[in-house]
Design a protein around this motif. Structure first.
Motif, mmCIF file in Angstrom:
data_model
loop_
_atom_site.group_PDB
_atom_site.id
_atom_site.type_symbol
_atom_site.label_atom_id
_atom_site.label_comp_id
_atom_site.label_asym_id
_atom_site.label_seq_id
_atom_site.Cartn_x
_atom_site.Cartn_y
_atom_site.Cartn_z
ATOM 1 N N ARG A 26 -18.092 -12.549 17.186
ATOM 2 C CA ARG A 26 -18.197 -11.196 17.730
ATOM 3 C C ARG A 26 -19.327 -10.418 17.063
ATOM 4 N NH1 ARG A 26 -13.311 -7.973 16.901
ATOM 5 N NH2 ARG A 26 -14.194 -6.564 18.464
ATOM 6 N N ILE A 32 -16.660 -9.254 23.182
ATOM 7 C CA ILE A 32 -16.720 -8.471 21.952
ATOM 8 C C ILE A 32 -15.577 -7.463 21.892
ATOM 9 C CG2 ILE A 32 -18.154 -6.951 20.534
ATOM 10 C CD1 ILE A 32 -20.579 -8.227 22.060
ATOM 11 N N HIS A 66 -10.369 -9.837 23.367
ATOM 12 C CA HIS A 66 -10.146 -9.130 22.097
ATOM 13 C C HIS A 66 -8.795 -8.423 22.127
ATOM 14 C CE1 HIS A 66 -10.537 -6.193 18.867
ATOM 15 N NE2 HIS A 66 -10.455 -5.217 19.752
#
Length: 216
Positions: A160, A44, A49
């Motif tokens: 996500r 996430i 990311h």
């Protein structure tokens, strides 16, 4: 003239020394390792990311003539404070913590980045968080802020969103709420036309999912 910044201790402005490719690669390798070691261990806000935000920043930055060296460092370090935020009782924004950690880290290196470039890097990191409500003063700051938001759109953004909701022990109602309160509004919060073009390519899957799931 001694061009070895490791020996001279001189403050270098890398805008004027882009030919020193190996030096930049060395710096970025150190930055990448630091970012990886201080990232969340999930999909996430973890290092995956960070890498996507980095690539988006460079993609946008190249098209707009931005300082890619500043962008690379800023993007790699933009979320290093998240672990400290989660473990802290002070409720300090992760962007502020990331900026402090980035500043401290850059000061430990065996070479110096110009004060102007360093201030831009710190500004980019502090200002990338929408909740910090900081006026974006540089092109690089606008690019990083947009790239971070763009990673919340498209298929990866949907993944996500669902992962974030499950992590918070939420269900379908919370997914819908997160989409309505944040994700579906991101396109209008972007600063650059190039970013909005990318958002337009990514938004369909989000809207299709939302329109179907809200009627379940």
């Amino acid at each position: 003239m001694d061009l070895d910044p490791f020996k001279s201790g001189k403050i270098w402005n890398f805008d004027g020394f882009k030919e020193i490719v190996m030096l930049e690669k060395h710096i970025l390798s150190l930055v990448r390792n630091y970012a990886f070691n201080n990232s969340e261990k999930d999909d996430i806000h973890g290092f995956s990311h960070t890498e996507r935000v980095h690539e988006l920043s460079i993609q946008i930055g190249k098209s707009l003539g931005a300082n890619l060296f500043i962008l690379r460092i800023s993007a790699l370090l933009h979320d290093v404070g998240r672990v400290r935020e989660r473990n802290s009782s002070l409720k300090e924004n992760h962007a502020d913590l990331s900026a402090k950690m980035a500043s401290q880290f850059l000061n430990t290196l065996n070479f110096k980045i110009s004060e102007k470039d360093k201030l831009n890097i710190i500004h980019c990191i502090r200002a990338h968080s929408f909740s910090n409500n900081i006026v974006l003063k540089t092109l690089e700051a606008k690019i990083l802020s947009d790239a971070d938001k763009l990673d919340a759109l498209g298929a990866i953004g949907l993944y996500r969103t669902i992962g974030f909701t499950i992590k918070k022990k939420g269900g379908i109602d919370q997914v819908i709420e997160h989409l309505e309160n944040k994700i579906l509004k991101l396109r209008d919060r972007l600063h650059l036309e190039k970013s909005r073009e990318i958002a337009d390519e990514r938004k369909k899957i989000i809207w299709d999912f939302y329109n179907e799931i809200k009627h379940l």
